[in-house]
Design an enzyme around this catalytic site. Sequence first.
Site, PDB file in Angstrom:
ATOM      1  CG  ASP A  37      -2.267   0.691   0.895  1.00  0.00           C
ATOM      2  OD1 ASP A  37      -2.231   1.802   0.338  1.00  0.00           O
ATOM      3  OD2 ASP A  37      -3.336   0.114   1.182  1.00  0.00           O
ATOM      4  CE1 TYR A 144     -14.844   2.788  -6.869  1.00  0.00           C
ATOM      5  CE2 TYR A 144     -17.218   2.629  -6.605  1.00  0.00           C
ATOM      6  CZ  TYR A 144     -15.957   2.087  -6.437  1.00  0.00           C
ATOM      7  OH  TYR A 144     -15.816   0.860  -5.852  1.00  0.00           O
ATOM      8  CE  LYS A 148     -13.593   0.024  -8.849  1.00  0.00           C
ATOM      9  NZ  LYS A 148     -12.383  -0.809  -8.713  1.00  0.00           N
TER      10      LYS A 148
HETATM   11  N1  SER Z   1     -19.227   0.876  -1.473  1.00  0.00           N
HETATM   12  C1  SER Z   1     -18.836   1.543  -2.676  1.00  0.00           C
HETATM   13  C2  SER Z   1     -19.105   2.975  -2.610  1.00  0.00           C
HETATM   14  O1  SER Z   1     -20.033   3.372  -1.934  1.00  0.00           O
HETATM   15  C3  SER Z   1     -19.567   0.959  -3.838  1.00  0.00           C
HETATM   16  O2  SER Z   1     -18.698   0.174  -4.552  1.00  0.00           O
HETATM   17  O3  SER Z   1     -18.434   3.730  -3.241  1.00  0.00           O
END
Ligand code: SER
Length: 320
Positions: A37, A144, A148
């Site tokens: 990390d 995000y 993904k």
């Molecule tokens: N738990 C994650 C988030 O809330 C979803 O992949 O970003």
Amino acid sequence: MNRKEKILIMGACGQIGTELTAALQLTYGVNNVIASDIKHSDKLPEGTLFETLDAMDVKQLLTIIKKHSVNQVYLLAALLSATAEKNPEFAWKLNMESLFNVLNLGKEKIIQKIYWPSSIAVFGPTTPRVNTPQFTIMEPSTVYGISKQAGERWCEYYFNKFNVDVRSLRYPGLISWKSEPGGGTTDYAIHIFHEAIKTKRYNCFLEENTTLPMMYMDDAIKATTQLMDAPFESVRIRSSYNLSAISFSPKEIFEEIKKHIPDFSISYLPDFRQKIAESWPATIDDNCARNDWDWNHSYKLTDIVDEMLKMLSNDLKKLF
Ligand code: SER
């Protein structure tokens, strides 16, 4: 099971990484699992082999891979949904560059197997929200989710073009007590337990009826190791598998906790994360995972609440 595996976990100090490190050490032996990390955390099990690694630094990554003769990589380093909205460019850079670094090692046959998590965030406001199918409309509206979704396409591309054995799951919100959640929209479902025990009051950043798919960490770890242990031919989806356990709203989890702590109270003050949550599915159809490699979850909401309250109360007692 192949005991000659040498595993590198990138992002090992995060919410999933700390628990996955412990689980893989149990299966493969402490000396065959290297945690890495950007900085060390004392949440990692004692005796863990650790390397400091910036997931975007391909040279450093290759040095570590060669040093330990690594043949399997779990790439968990990422910025999650809420944090990514605050730093979109960096989120895109980290989430994509780290993935390309690892996929290219697979393409060069330097490593043999890759795990990379996707998320329910790949879905968006135009996706059917109930029983969301494996193959459906995917127009994610968060940085995000976009990273993904793009990542899933690249995983499938590297599998088809270069025969890279990459495997992936679309995790729902993950609930755990061992380490802090990492800046996601589903984090409320962990914060609520901490506040129920400490102050008996919780101010929730989502509205009371916002239902989201959720899972206990033990189930997520089980799914991950099950997928990675499945025979090559059984893993028929090389973008990412839908994965599901339970779904609940803030009100439903509050009521379940209240059964244990009768004077627990909640208020709702939705912030920017409400819109993110509303763009995600409420329930997920994960029949492909159940059929292809026998996935089955174990923890229901009542089990999760029992265990979270017990483990977090024990933790707190140790502190005082
Ligand atoms: N738990 C994650 C988030 O809330 C979803 O992949 O970003």
